[in-house]
Write a protein that holds these residues in place. Sequence first.
Motif, short mmCIF file in Angstrom:
data_model
loop_
_atom_site.label_atom_id
_atom_site.label_comp_id
_atom_site.label_asym_id
_atom_site.label_seq_id
_atom_site.Cartn_x
_atom_site.Cartn_y
_atom_site.Cartn_z
N PHE A 192 0.86 -1.18 0.00
CA PHE A 192 0.00 0.00 0.00
C PHE A 192 0.90 1.23 0.00
O PHE A 192 1.95 1.24 0.64
N TYR A 193 0.46 2.25 -0.71
CA TYR A 193 1.26 3.48 -0.82
C TYR A 193 1.25 4.23 0.51
O TYR A 193 0.20 4.72 0.95
N LYS A 194 2.39 4.34 1.14
CA LYS A 194 2.47 4.99 2.45
C LYS A 194 1.98 6.45 2.43
O LYS A 194 1.29 6.88 3.36
N PRO A 195 2.28 7.23 1.40
CA PRO A 195 1.76 8.60 1.38
C PRO A 195 0.23 8.66 1.31
O PRO A 195 -0.38 9.59 1.85
N MET A 196 -0.39 7.67 0.67
CA MET A 196 -1.84 7.65 0.60
C MET A 196 -2.46 7.19 1.92
O MET A 196 -3.56 7.63 2.30
N LEU A 197 -1.77 6.34 2.63
CA LEU A 197 -2.24 5.97 3.97
C LEU A 197 -2.23 7.19 4.88
O LEU A 197 -3.10 7.34 5.75
N GLU A 198 -1.25 8.08 4.67
CA GLU A 198 -1.23 9.34 5.43
C GLU A 198 -2.45 10.20 5.11
O GLU A 198 -2.98 10.88 5.98
N VAL A 199 -2.87 10.19 3.86
CA VAL A 199 -4.07 10.95 3.48
C VAL A 199 -5.28 10.44 4.24
O VAL A 199 -6.07 11.23 4.79
N ILE A 200 -5.42 9.14 4.31
CA ILE A 200 -6.56 8.56 5.03
C ILE A 200 -6.48 8.90 6.51
O ILE A 200 -7.49 9.24 7.14
N ASP A 201 -5.29 8.84 7.09
CA ASP A 201 -5.12 9.22 8.50
C ASP A 201 -5.54 10.67 8.72
O ASP A 201 -6.22 11.00 9.70
N LEU A 202 -5.10 11.56 7.82
CA LEU A 202 -5.45 12.97 7.93
C LEU A 202 -6.96 13.16 7.89
O LEU A 202 -7.53 13.93 8.70
N LEU A 203 -7.63 12.48 6.99
CA LEU A 203 -9.07 12.63 6.86
C LEU A 203 -9.80 12.07 8.08
O LEU A 203 -10.74 12.69 8.60
N LYS A 204 -9.37 10.92 8.56
CA LYS A 204 -10.01 10.33 9.73
C LYS A 204 -9.83 11.21 10.96
O LYS A 204 -10.75 11.35 11.78
N GLU A 205 -8.66 11.82 11.09
CA GLU A 205 -8.41 12.72 12.23
C GLU A 205 -9.32 13.94 12.19
O GLU A 205 -9.57 14.56 13.23
N ASN A 206 -9.80 14.27 11.01
CA ASN A 206 -10.68 15.42 10.85
C ASN A 206 -12.12 15.01 10.56
O ASN A 206 -12.88 15.74 9.92
N ASP A 207 -12.48 13.82 11.06
CA ASP A 207 -13.87 13.35 11.09
C ASP A 207 -14.48 13.11 9.73
O ASP A 207 -15.70 13.22 9.55
N PHE A 208 -13.65 12.74 8.74
CA PHE A 208 -14.18 12.26 7.47
C PHE A 208 -14.46 10.77 7.60
O PHE A 208 -13.73 10.05 8.28
N THR A 209 -15.51 10.30 6.92
CA THR A 209 -15.74 8.87 6.80
C THR A 209 -15.19 8.43 5.46
O THR A 209 -15.57 8.97 4.41
N VAL A 210 -14.29 7.46 5.49
CA VAL A 210 -13.55 7.04 4.30
C VAL A 210 -14.09 5.69 3.80
O VAL A 210 -14.25 4.75 4.58
N TYR A 211 -14.34 5.64 2.49
CA TYR A 211 -14.80 4.41 1.85
C TYR A 211 -13.83 4.00 0.75
O TYR A 211 -13.29 4.85 0.04
N VAL A 212 -13.62 2.69 0.62
CA VAL A 212 -12.95 2.15 -0.56
C VAL A 212 -14.04 1.73 -1.53
O VAL A 212 -14.96 0.99 -1.17
N VAL A 213 -13.96 2.23 -2.76
CA VAL A 213 -14.94 1.89 -3.81
C VAL A 213 -14.14 1.30 -4.96
O VAL A 213 -13.59 2.02 -5.79
N ALA A 227 -4.95 -7.95 5.68
CA ALA A 227 -3.52 -8.24 5.75
C ALA A 227 -2.67 -7.01 5.47
O ALA A 227 -1.47 -7.12 5.26
N SER A 228 -3.29 -5.84 5.50
CA SER A 228 -2.61 -4.60 5.11
C SER A 228 -2.52 -3.63 6.29
O SER A 228 -3.14 -3.83 7.33
N PRO A 229 -1.80 -2.52 6.12
CA PRO A 229 -1.76 -1.49 7.16
C PRO A 229 -2.97 -0.56 7.13
O PRO A 229 -3.09 0.33 7.98
N LEU A 230 -3.88 -0.75 6.18
CA LEU A 230 -5.06 0.11 6.07
C LEU A 230 -6.08 -0.28 7.14
O LEU A 230 -6.47 -1.45 7.23
N ASP A 231 -6.54 0.68 7.91
CA ASP A 231 -7.45 0.42 9.01
C ASP A 231 -8.84 0.97 8.68
O ASP A 231 -9.14 2.12 8.96
N LEU A 232 -9.67 0.12 8.06
CA LEU A 232 -11.05 0.48 7.75
C LEU A 232 -11.95 -0.71 8.03
O LEU A 232 -11.58 -1.86 7.77
#
Length: 369
Positions: A192-213, A227-232
């Motif tokens: 998984f792209y580490k910079p994109m995981l940072e994007v998801i962390d940033l959004l979650k910290e600011n109360d965004f609900t994140v979906y994988v589509v 099996a990934s570092p993505l926490d959803l």
Amino acid sequence: MEKSKTNSTPWKTLSIILAIALIAVSLCCIVTQKDEKAPELNAKPAVSQSALSLWNDDAAAKTELTEYVKTVTTEGSEDFIPVEDRIAVFDLDGTLACETDPCYFDHCIYYYRVMEDPEYKDKASKFEKEVAAEVKQFMDTGESSDDLMIKHGKGVASAFKGLTPEEFVKYCADFAKTPSPGYNGLTRGEAFYKPMLEVIDLLKENDFTVYVVSGTDRFIVRGLVEASPLDLPDRQIIGSDESLVASDQGSTDGLDYQFDDDDKLITGGEFIIKNLDMNKVTVIQQEIGKQPVLAFGNSGSDSSMAEYTINHNKYPAKAFMLCCDDTERENGNPEKAEKMKNSCKENGWTAISMKNDWKTIYGDKVTRK
């Protein structure tokens, strides 16, 4: 006696005035204390200076995204978005995770299931093996028939028929723990792209609900994410679908069958939908029920999702597209990347350069073979 009574009046009046004054002062103190505390209770943490630390400081996409998040989460801003409407949608392959190693994760796991899995390969049908041969051709040459994605969807539904959702997810999670063919120091699930995981962390910290589509099968995505570092949570993972039935249902229609205590929920073997292009828009409305304010993708199959997000939206909305222009740290495709950059200019999307915007992709210890 009269004189004494007359002389006491000023003292009573003064006492009353002092009492009123003391009450007023006390009330002022209480109000002041509340006012002083109010900002602490209502304050929203500003975007941290360390946000998106794996992005280069001069990356325009980084500045645009962090400023957007700050603006739409600041109470009093004319662009403020209520928490319940902060919806962000992400494609999977090529947006959050490695897309070509040597091709899509769901192609790789399908080929393994049908052609290599010692517990299934001898049970595979003629159709499943024919599709696997086309998948192998796609892996080797990058070329495929126009209907491969539909054939592949049907093949996945068929090859994993009869598994419970839990068994299907575990199978995929176990496969995701195998080494990535094209990289040293990386499993498929870690790709998984580490910079994109940072994007998801940033959004979650600011109360965004994140979906994988994703266009990948829903259960395959769940297994990969496990099996990934993505926490959803699973409820925020949307993908292509196959049928689900009761274990004793057979060919009986669901309207004529009742689930009972002897039943388990299993995959039914019928392909339902490939979640790409316009199908991503319809499934967002069906499953989320709200128009997103942020969309992230990487290819033309994400364009409908991006356009749905930024057009006719009552809130400020943005779409970001990854450009696979890094050929040293990732399996880049400069021609495809340039095409996407041009699409971003034409459609008002923001381009993300994997080569120029990111300090790392998978971490400094990971290298291409």
